[in-house]
Design a protein around this motif. Structure first.
Motif, mmCIF file in Angstrom:
data_model
loop_
_atom_site.group_PDB
_atom_site.id
_atom_site.type_symbol
_atom_site.label_atom_id
_atom_site.label_comp_id
_atom_site.label_asym_id
_atom_site.label_seq_id
_atom_site.Cartn_x
_atom_site.Cartn_y
_atom_site.Cartn_z
ATOM 1 N N GLY A 15 -5.167 1.074 -9.564
ATOM 2 C CA GLY A 15 -5.635 1.592 -10.845
ATOM 3 C C GLY A 15 -6.270 2.959 -10.754
ATOM 4 N N GLY A 16 -6.266 3.531 -9.557
ATOM 5 C CA GLY A 16 -6.809 4.873 -9.380
ATOM 6 C C GLY A 16 -8.320 4.919 -9.324
ATOM 7 N N LEU A 17 -8.980 3.788 -9.049
ATOM 8 C CA LEU A 17 -10.436 3.733 -9.049
ATOM 9 C C LEU A 17 -11.044 3.907 -7.664
ATOM 10 C CD1 LEU A 17 -10.921 0.763 -11.546
ATOM 11 C CD2 LEU A 17 -10.983 3.229 -12.018
ATOM 12 N N THR A 18 -10.253 3.884 -6.603
ATOM 13 C CA THR A 18 -10.777 4.076 -5.251
ATOM 14 C C THR A 18 -9.728 4.785 -4.410
ATOM 15 O OG1 THR A 18 -11.858 2.977 -3.375
ATOM 16 C CG2 THR A 18 -9.942 1.896 -4.321
ATOM 17 N N ASN A 19 -10.102 5.148 -3.174
ATOM 18 C CA ASN A 19 -9.160 5.875 -2.319
ATOM 19 C C ASN A 19 -8.511 4.957 -1.287
ATOM 20 O OD1 ASN A 19 -11.051 5.523 -0.252
ATOM 21 N ND2 ASN A 19 -12.095 7.428 -0.780
ATOM 22 N N GLN A 74 -10.995 -11.654 -0.616
ATOM 23 C CA GLN A 74 -11.339 -11.261 -1.980
ATOM 24 C C GLN A 74 -11.599 -9.756 -2.067
ATOM 25 O OE1 GLN A 74 -14.681 -13.811 -2.793
ATOM 26 N NE2 GLN A 74 -13.390 -15.570 -3.364
ATOM 27 N N ALA A 75 -12.296 -9.225 -1.039
ATOM 28 C CA ALA A 75 -12.560 -7.784 -1.020
ATOM 29 C C ALA A 75 -11.264 -6.990 -0.890
ATOM 30 C CB ALA A 75 -13.517 -7.452 0.130
ATOM 31 N N ASP A 76 -10.339 -7.500 -0.094
ATOM 32 C CA ASP A 76 -9.065 -6.811 0.088
ATOM 33 C C ASP A 76 -8.257 -6.798 -1.208
ATOM 34 O OD1 ASP A 76 -7.067 -5.466 1.497
ATOM 35 O OD2 ASP A 76 -6.045 -7.329 2.019
ATOM 36 N N ASP A 77 -8.205 -7.926 -1.885
ATOM 37 C CA ASP A 77 -7.476 -7.990 -3.160
ATOM 38 C C ASP A 77 -8.098 -7.054 -4.193
ATOM 39 O OD1 ASP A 77 -5.764 -9.856 -2.072
ATOM 40 O OD2 ASP A 77 -6.859 -11.583 -2.878
ATOM 41 N N LEU A 78 -9.427 -7.029 -4.228
ATOM 42 C CA LEU A 78 -10.109 -6.159 -5.180
ATOM 43 C C LEU A 78 -9.845 -4.689 -4.865
ATOM 44 C CD1 LEU A 78 -12.020 -5.897 -7.575
ATOM 45 C CD2 LEU A 78 -13.950 -6.015 -5.958
ATOM 46 N N ALA A 79 -9.840 -4.333 -3.577
ATOM 47 C CA ALA A 79 -9.589 -2.943 -3.187
ATOM 48 C C ALA A 79 -8.179 -2.521 -3.564
ATOM 49 C CB ALA A 79 -9.809 -2.783 -1.684
ATOM 50 N N ILE A 82 0.836 -1.202 0.000
ATOM 51 C CA ILE A 82 0.000 0.000 0.000
ATOM 52 C C ILE A 82 0.873 1.256 0.000
ATOM 53 C CG2 ILE A 82 -1.678 1.328 1.350
ATOM 54 C CD1 ILE A 82 -2.831 -1.331 2.317
ATOM 55 N N ASP A 83 1.967 1.232 0.747
ATOM 56 C CA ASP A 83 2.872 2.387 0.804
ATOM 57 C C ASP A 83 3.493 2.658 -0.574
ATOM 58 O OD1 ASP A 83 4.399 4.449 2.225
ATOM 59 O OD2 ASP A 83 6.116 3.131 1.894
ATOM 60 N N ARG A 84 3.873 1.604 -1.288
ATOM 61 C CA ARG A 84 4.461 1.774 -2.613
ATOM 62 C C ARG A 84 3.435 2.330 -3.607
ATOM 63 N NH1 ARG A 84 6.833 -3.288 -1.296
ATOM 64 N NH2 ARG A 84 5.215 -4.353 -2.555
ATOM 65 N N ILE A 85 2.219 1.798 -3.511
ATOM 66 C CA ILE A 85 1.172 2.292 -4.419
ATOM 67 C C ILE A 85 0.868 3.759 -4.125
ATOM 68 C CG2 ILE A 85 -1.256 2.054 -5.054
ATOM 69 C CD1 ILE A 85 -0.992 -0.945 -4.495
ATOM 70 N N THR A 86 0.852 4.107 -2.826
ATOM 71 C CA THR A 86 0.586 5.499 -2.435
ATOM 72 C C THR A 86 1.662 6.422 -2.980
ATOM 73 O OG1 THR A 86 -0.539 4.762 -0.417
ATOM 74 C CG2 THR A 86 0.199 7.042 -0.482
ATOM 75 N N ALA A 87 2.906 5.996 -2.910
ATOM 76 C CA ALA A 87 4.010 6.805 -3.443
ATOM 77 C C ALA A 87 3.829 7.046 -4.937
ATOM 78 C CB ALA A 87 5.344 6.123 -3.164
ATOM 79 N N GLY A 88 3.404 5.995 -5.660
ATOM 80 C CA GLY A 88 3.160 6.158 -7.080
ATOM 81 C C GLY A 88 1.996 7.083 -7.379
ATOM 82 N N ARG A 89 0.955 6.991 -6.583
ATOM 83 C CA ARG A 89 -0.213 7.848 -6.777
ATOM 84 C C ARG A 89 0.119 9.312 -6.486
ATOM 85 N NH1 ARG A 89 -5.471 5.662 -6.663
ATOM 86 N NH2 ARG A 89 -6.140 7.358 -5.279
ATOM 87 N N ILE A 90 1.028 9.546 -5.507
ATOM 88 C CA ILE A 90 1.446 10.930 -5.219
ATOM 89 C C ILE A 90 2.168 11.516 -6.432
ATOM 90 C CG2 ILE A 90 3.004 12.350 -3.814
ATOM 91 C CD1 ILE A 90 2.335 10.532 -1.457
ATOM 92 N N ALA A 91 2.982 10.675 -7.075
ATOM 93 C CA ALA A 91 3.730 11.146 -8.248
ATOM 94 C C ALA A 91 2.805 11.527 -9.399
ATOM 95 C CB ALA A 91 4.718 10.067 -8.703
ATOM 96 N N THR A 92 1.634 10.886 -9.463
ATOM 97 C CA THR A 92 0.672 11.193 -10.530
ATOM 98 C C THR A 92 -0.383 12.181 -10.093
ATOM 99 O OG1 THR A 92 -0.686 9.296 -9.899
ATOM 100 C CG2 THR A 92 1.000 8.940 -11.606
ATOM 101 N N GLY A 93 -0.294 12.632 -8.831
ATOM 102 C CA GLY A 93 -1.217 13.634 -8.335
ATOM 103 C C GLY A 93 -2.532 13.092 -7.811
ATOM 104 N N LEU A 94 -2.644 11.751 -7.688
ATOM 105 C CA LEU A 94 -3.893 11.171 -7.189
ATOM 106 C C LEU A 94 -3.980 11.220 -5.663
ATOM 107 C CD1 LEU A 94 -4.188 8.084 -9.560
ATOM 108 C CD2 LEU A 94 -5.466 10.238 -9.676
#
Length: 501
Positions: free
Chosen positions: A434-438, A423-428, A215-227
């Protein structure tokens, strides 16, 4: 001639009747235990309603190696070490040895005794007392060597009852030792299961650390894209630190549990560090044996010990009753007794005596009655302890069975919830990447998955812990092969003119 014989027989009968009447009168006038008794009775398993809580399921009683059902070779080794080296086992053996020594002492009281005594005494006799000349006022050396023998006839069974009480105490101590062994084996197996629980929870914690890192790595990537902003980044880092802290706590608990296992084995703490990860299996199918309440009294060592203590005090009551009657001791002595050394080994120095010594309590200010009342109080206490032990044993088995059945039902539902949460965790995570949820949605899903994993792990470990406790509650493979003890202090009172009511 015939008339003389008839008169002779009649006279003999009259003498015997007269002596019996005198004995009855004397004994009745002496201290007696009239009015001292107990109404307490040992409970019978059949008197308790258990058909619904303890149903017949055609199961088997635990074997002596009941822990082997979990298929962990290391556990077997640890149990063997504990039963050999634990100080609690040594204490139990010492108590058995002490009880056996007391029984041997009580047995000696039922046998004849022979002693040899020699004394040498230099004495000046008084010149004005009862010693006649030429010894009056002189110094003399008195030599005395005697061989003495004595035997208590034990007409009322006092010594025999003391012996029976001591033997029953030996049986109780032996059953107590089995209680200690079962308690130790149960505690070690449950602690070992706790170590397995901690390892499983640690696996889940390590997976959670990896998930929080993702989650931390994904967050870092989202910050770089402004999400996302730095708020989400700090939140992810805080959650990652929390996951690391939970993992460290489990490591500390695991270390403490290893030390506990070492202590149960009677070893130093370093022994616990050498214990590998447990590989416990599910264990046998849980089914109660038939006719459980009736058979449990010989399968639980604590019930057996309580029963033998009732028997021991039963005989102690009878021993106390026998104290009220005449104590006849036959004594004899033969030896040499003389003044000076020169005549000591001559025939003239020979001395012989033989005769009975009779003790009859007449007035003791109530001491014997008080002693008997105390014995009956001990009997009442022992019966109450036995009854409570039996009730606790039945309820313990019923409680563990109910908990196992409840755990089985909970595990099935918890596993369904676990699968859905995962399953819900993997989907989230996928949607977040993919930038579809927070991030909040991801963290909620992750927390639900973590709790579901922990719930299933704890339920499985709890279920095994309950199975271990049930095996212990069923006696852990113990079976009493000793003879059935007595259950009432008034069941075989000595034959005498005075009876307790």
């Amino acid at each position: 001639m015939k008339a003389q014989v008839i008169r002779s027989v009649s006279g003999t009968r009259a003498i015997k009747a007269g002596l019996s009447a005198i004995l009855v009168a004397v004994l009745s006038a002496c201290a007696n235990y009239a009015g001292i008794h107990s109404d307490q009775q040992m409970a019978q398993p059949q008197q308790f309603n258990t058909t619904q809580s303890l149903p017949f399921e055609s199961g088997h009683w635990p074997e002596a190696d009941w822990a082997a059902q979990f298929g962990d070779a290391q556990l077997k080794v640890l149990l063997e070490e504990a039963l050999k080296g634990s100080p609690t086992i040594a204490q139990a053996r010492a108590r058995i040895a002490a009880a056996q020594a007391y029984a041997e002492s009580a047995n000696a009281s039922t046998m004849p005794r022979v002693d040899a005594n020699y004394s040498l005494m230099r004495q000046q006799f008084s010149g004005t007392a009862g010693v006649p000349p030429p010894y009056a006022g002189s110094w003399q050396t008195q030599n005395s060597g005697l061989l003495t023998a004595s035997y208590d006839l034990d007409l009322w069974g006092k010594n025999r009852e003391a012996l029976r009480a001591a033997v029953s105490h030996v049986q109780a101590s032996a059953a107590d030792a089995e209680v200690v062994k079962l308690t130790l084996a149960t505690a070690l197996t449950r602690t070992y299961n706790q170590l397995a629980r901690l390892h499983l929870l640690r696996d889940i914690a390590e997976q959670e650390v990896e998930r929080r890192q993702q989650i931390d790595r994904i967050t870092a990537g989202r910050i770089a894209t402004g999400l996302d902003t730095q708020v989400e980044r700090k939140t992810a880092q805080a959650n990652l630190a929390t996951a690391h802290s939970a993992l460290a706590e489990l490591n500390g608990s695991s270390l403490t549990t290893r030390y506990q296992l070492a202590a149960l084995m009677g070893e130093g703490p370093d022994r616990g560090l050498a214990i590998a990860r447990p590989v416990l299996g599910v264990g046998d199918e849980v089914r109660l044996p038939d006719n459980l309440p009736a058979n449990l009294v010989s399968r639980r060592p604590d019930i057996v010990a309580a029963r033998w203590r009732v028997d021991a005090i039963t005989h102690e009551v009878k021993e106390a009753k026998a104290e009220f009657y005449p104590d006849i001791n036959l004594r004899a002595a033969i030896g040499l007794d003389s003044f000076g050394f020169g005549r000591f080994l001559t025939a003239a120095s020979r001395t012989v005596n033989v005769g009975p010594a009779i003790h009859l309590p007449i007035f003791d200010a109530g001491a014997l009655r008080a002693q008997l009342k105390g014995r009956y109080a001990d009997f009442d206490d022992a019966v109450a302890t036995y009854n409570q032990t039996l009730i606790s044993a039945l309820n313990s088995v019923a409680t563990q069975l109910a908990q196992i059945r409840s755990s089985d039902a909970q595990i099935a539902d918890a596993q369904v919830a676990q699968q859905a949460a995962r399953q819900a965790d993997d989907l989230a995570i996928t949607q977040y990447n993919g930038g579809l949820t927070n991030q909040l949605t991801v963290l909620n899903a992750d927390m639900n998955a973590l709790q579901a994993d922990q719930a299933v792990a704890n339920l499985l470990m709890n279920r095994r812990d309950q199975q271990i406790t049930l095996a212990s509650a069923l006696g852990g493979g113990y079976f009493d092969t000793s003879s059935e003890p007595e259950r009432s202090p008034d069941s075989a009172a000595p034959s005498n003119p005075v009876t307790a009511r």
